[in-house]
Design an enzyme around this catalytic site. Structure first.
Site, short mmCIF file in Angstrom:
data_model
loop_
_atom_site.label_atom_id
_atom_site.label_comp_id
_atom_site.label_asym_id
_atom_site.label_seq_id
_atom_site.Cartn_x
_atom_site.Cartn_y
_atom_site.Cartn_z
N LYS A 22 0.83 -1.22 0.00
CA LYS A 22 0.00 0.00 0.00
C LYS A 22 0.86 1.26 0.00
CE LYS A 22 -1.51 1.74 4.04
NZ LYS A 22 -1.34 3.16 4.40
N ASN A 23 1.85 1.29 0.89
CA ASN A 23 2.61 2.53 1.04
C ASN A 23 3.58 2.78 -0.11
OD1 ASN A 23 1.18 3.14 3.28
ND2 ASN A 23 2.81 2.64 4.75
N CYS A 117 -3.78 13.26 13.06
CA CYS A 117 -4.60 12.05 13.02
C CYS A 117 -4.36 11.29 14.31
CB CYS A 117 -4.28 11.21 11.79
SG CYS A 117 -2.65 10.53 11.84
N ARG A 122 1.80 14.83 12.91
CA ARG A 122 2.20 14.59 11.51
C ARG A 122 2.31 15.87 10.68
NH1 ARG A 122 -0.52 9.28 9.21
NH2 ARG A 122 1.43 9.19 8.06
N ASP A 317 5.08 0.99 12.05
CA ASP A 317 3.83 0.39 11.58
C ASP A 317 3.64 -1.05 12.07
OD1 ASP A 317 3.20 2.73 10.33
OD2 ASP A 317 3.81 2.09 8.33
N ARG A 409 -8.35 0.00 5.31
CA ARG A 409 -7.48 0.94 4.61
C ARG A 409 -6.19 0.26 4.17
NH1 ARG A 409 -5.75 5.36 8.13
NH2 ARG A 409 -4.46 5.57 6.30
N1 EPU Z 1 7.76 14.66 10.08
C1 EPU Z 1 8.08 15.97 10.31
N2 EPU Z 1 7.91 16.86 9.28
C2 EPU Z 1 7.47 16.47 8.06
C3 EPU Z 1 7.16 15.13 7.82
C4 EPU Z 1 7.33 14.23 8.87
O1 EPU Z 1 8.49 16.34 11.41
O2 EPU Z 1 7.35 17.33 7.17
C5 EPU Z 1 7.94 13.67 11.17
C6 EPU Z 1 6.64 12.93 11.47
O3 EPU Z 1 5.83 13.64 12.38
C7 EPU Z 1 7.17 11.63 12.04
C8 EPU Z 1 8.42 11.39 11.23
O4 EPU Z 1 8.80 12.66 10.70
O5 EPU Z 1 7.54 11.78 13.39
C9 EPU Z 1 8.27 10.41 10.09
O6 EPU Z 1 7.09 10.72 9.32
P1 EPU Z 1 7.03 10.44 7.75
O7 EPU Z 1 6.92 11.72 7.02
O8 EPU Z 1 8.15 9.53 7.39
O9 EPU Z 1 5.64 9.67 7.62
P2 EPU Z 1 4.78 9.62 6.30
O10 EPU Z 1 5.67 9.63 5.13
O11 EPU Z 1 3.69 10.64 6.38
C10 EPU Z 1 4.76 7.03 5.99
C11 EPU Z 1 3.74 5.93 6.01
C12 EPU Z 1 3.26 5.70 7.43
C13 EPU Z 1 4.47 5.34 8.29
C14 EPU Z 1 5.52 6.45 8.21
C15 EPU Z 1 6.80 6.14 8.97
C16 EPU Z 1 2.67 6.13 3.85
C17 EPU Z 1 1.45 6.40 3.09
N3 EPU Z 1 2.61 6.29 5.17
O12 EPU Z 1 4.10 8.19 6.47
O13 EPU Z 1 2.39 4.58 7.37
O14 EPU Z 1 4.07 5.17 9.62
O15 EPU Z 1 5.87 6.68 6.82
O16 EPU Z 1 7.36 4.97 8.48
O17 EPU Z 1 3.68 5.74 3.29
C18 EPU Z 1 0.53 3.28 7.91
O18 EPU Z 1 0.68 2.65 6.86
O19 EPU Z 1 -0.25 2.88 8.83
C19 EPU Z 1 1.27 4.51 8.14
C20 EPU Z 1 0.89 5.42 9.03
#
Ligand code: EPU
Length: 433
Positions: A22-23, A117, A122, A317, A409
């Site tokens: 999915k991701n 969320c 996030r 995750d 999801r």
């Molecule tokens: N963060 C920041 N600033 C940003 C972006 C992120 O401070 O601009 C912080 C976040 O708050 C968090 C950390 O950096 O503490 C990592 O967040 P990341 O941006 O890597 O998360 P994401 O890319 O939004 C993806 C997955 C998540 C998974 C995270 C971490 C997808 C669609 N989602 O989210 O998956 O937990 O990486 O590995 O790829 C799930 O599938 O249940 C899920 C939540």
């Protein structure tokens, strides 16, 4: 509203094929915005997040059609829409991954700012700083991010944040930089396999990218990208969830299409707990991503320390799922959540099932008990729900996991997969009971 009714105590046995990730699918689908040629993705799972992303892409002028072999054909038919509206973005934060491609290809993007969320705040500040470094003008307007740039310009960009790098931020910047003028270097890039999968698709589309999978990615911009066909990598979180399902029920399960190289930290922790994972024919596959493995577990599970970290560390995750397992280990385990320090809504639900957990900030002390007790519990987010289902599979008596729309999801018909393995689990309509 759908719920799962689980009568625990069955040992899981049988074979499961792991679906496409999915991701990986979500940012790869968004990459179709970067070209006027078709992009065809293979092994795309049937999930509500995928349907939501297809709905968003439709609004943005991308036709999305399923084909008979679990593929998805995406074709940008109208390159003028630039807006990702609030009513879709609020259902799925990953909608943010249309921002980079839309800005790079269409010169303007207006994307609803995702809210917080259940797993934490996030923020998207790193996405925005990265795009600004590429020369975009960024404004916030009535809850929308408005980004504009005639043509982006390559730059050196640092994507490290307080909790490591950002996965979708890396995807956004890497995608945008493929069409920028000149060279972009992303430092402190996310190293997750999903970033590598996106880079592989973009390279097939004609992008020049080196170093994906490591902390420094170099992209040389091109004038245009073409179409491509690409099969998604298997879902390491789905795979890890079924590994733990086998472990928690003391089962014997074979997992096919198993992303061995994406789960090294998980296999390391599970080995110490006493859940053994062996390649079926004794040797791992050359690509490390499409293995067949057999899982079996010791009767007595040992306590361990688990610290969630960016890849290749233990994934956040799978934190709720391993917590459910450690609830039944023989002693005290410690779980430290370093990515989303508030991702612990499942703790209170596990307590209702007789678990012994004490949370202090981002740390949970889990004292193993000999038996969990079935109870009605409330799912709060996708992975917390998976943890509760696993606890229910091992518990004595009946567990009702409410609000399984969270699970839908990210897990394709999880109840059917678990039924195939011999679990006693049904999808029920709670209003009807
Ligand atoms: N963060 C920041 N600033 C940003 C972006 C992120 O401070 O601009 C912080 C976040 O708050 C968090 C950390 O950096 O503490 C990592 O967040 P990341 O941006 O890597 O998360 P994401 O890319 O939004 C993806 C997955 C998540 C998974 C995270 C971490 C997808 C669609 N989602 O989210 O998956 O937990 O990486 O590995 O790829 C799930 O599938 O249940 C899920 C939540």
């Amino acid at each position: 509203m759908d719920a799962f009714e689980i009568r625990g105590g069955k040992r899981l046995r049988g074979t499961v094929r792991i679906n496409g990730a999915k991701n990986a699918a979500l940012p790869l689908m968004a990459a179709a915005i970067l070209t006027d040629q078709p992009v065809v993705l293979g092994d795309v799972p049937e999930l509500s997040d995928i349907r939501n992303m297809a709905r968003l892409l439709k609004v943005m002028g991308i036709d999305a059609k399923r084909n008979e072999s679990r593929g998805l054909r995406l074709h940008a038919e109208d390159a003028s829409p630039c807006e990702a509206p609030y009513d879709i973005v609020r259902t799925m934060r990953a909608s943010i991954c249309v921002l980079g491609p839309t800005l790079a290809r269409r010169g303007r993007a207006r994307v609803s700012m995702p809210g917080g969320c259940n797993i934490g705040d996030r923020p998207v500040d790193l996405h925005l700083r990265g795009l600004a470094a590429l020369g975009a003008q960024i404004e916030l307007e009535a809850g929308y991010i408005v980004a504009t740039a005639k043509r982006l310009k390559g730059a050196r960009i640092f994507l490290g944040g307080p909790n490591g790098s950002t996965v979708l931020g890396t995807c956004n910047i890497m995608s945008a930089a493929t069409l920028a003028e000149g060279e972009t270097i992303i430092e402190s890039a996310a190293c997750e396999p999903e970033v590598v999968d996106l880079a592989n698709l973009l390279i097939r589309m004609g992008a020049h990218i080196e170093g994906a999978g490591g902390p420094r990615i170099r992209i040389e911009g091109v004038d245009a990208l073409g179409g491509a066909e690409h099969a998604l990598i298997p879902d390491r979180i789905e795979a890890g969830t079924y590994l733990i399902a086998a472990g928690i029920t003391n089962g014997e399960v074979t997992l096919e299409n198993f992303p061995l190289d994406g789960l090294t930290a998980v296999l390391d922790r599970l080995d110490e707990v006493g859940v053994r994972v062996e390649p079926v024919d004794g040797k791992p596959p050359a690509d490390g991503m499409h293995a067949s493995v057999r899982v079996a577990s010791d009767r007595r599970l040992q306590p361990v320390q688990v610290v969630t970290q960016p890849f290749p560390g233990f994934p956040t995750d799978l934190q709720a799922q391993i917590m459910a397992l450690l609830c039944l280990a023989d002693g005290n385990s410690i779980i430290i959540e370093k990515i989303y320090p508030d991702r612990f809504l499942h703790v209170a639900e596990l307590l209702r099932m007789g678990a012994r957990c004490i949370r202090n900030g981002p740390t949970v002390l889990v004292s193993g008990v000999s038996q969990l007790e079935g109870a009605p519990v409330m799912a709060s987010d996708l992975r917390a729900s998976a943890g509760l289902v696993l606890a229910g599979l091992a518990a004595r008596g009946t567990t009702i996991v409410n609000r399984v729309y969270h699970l839908d999801r990210g897990y394709e018909t999880m109840e059917r997969t678990l039924q195939q393995l011999g679990a006693d689990i049904q999808r029920i309509d709670v209003q009807a009971t």
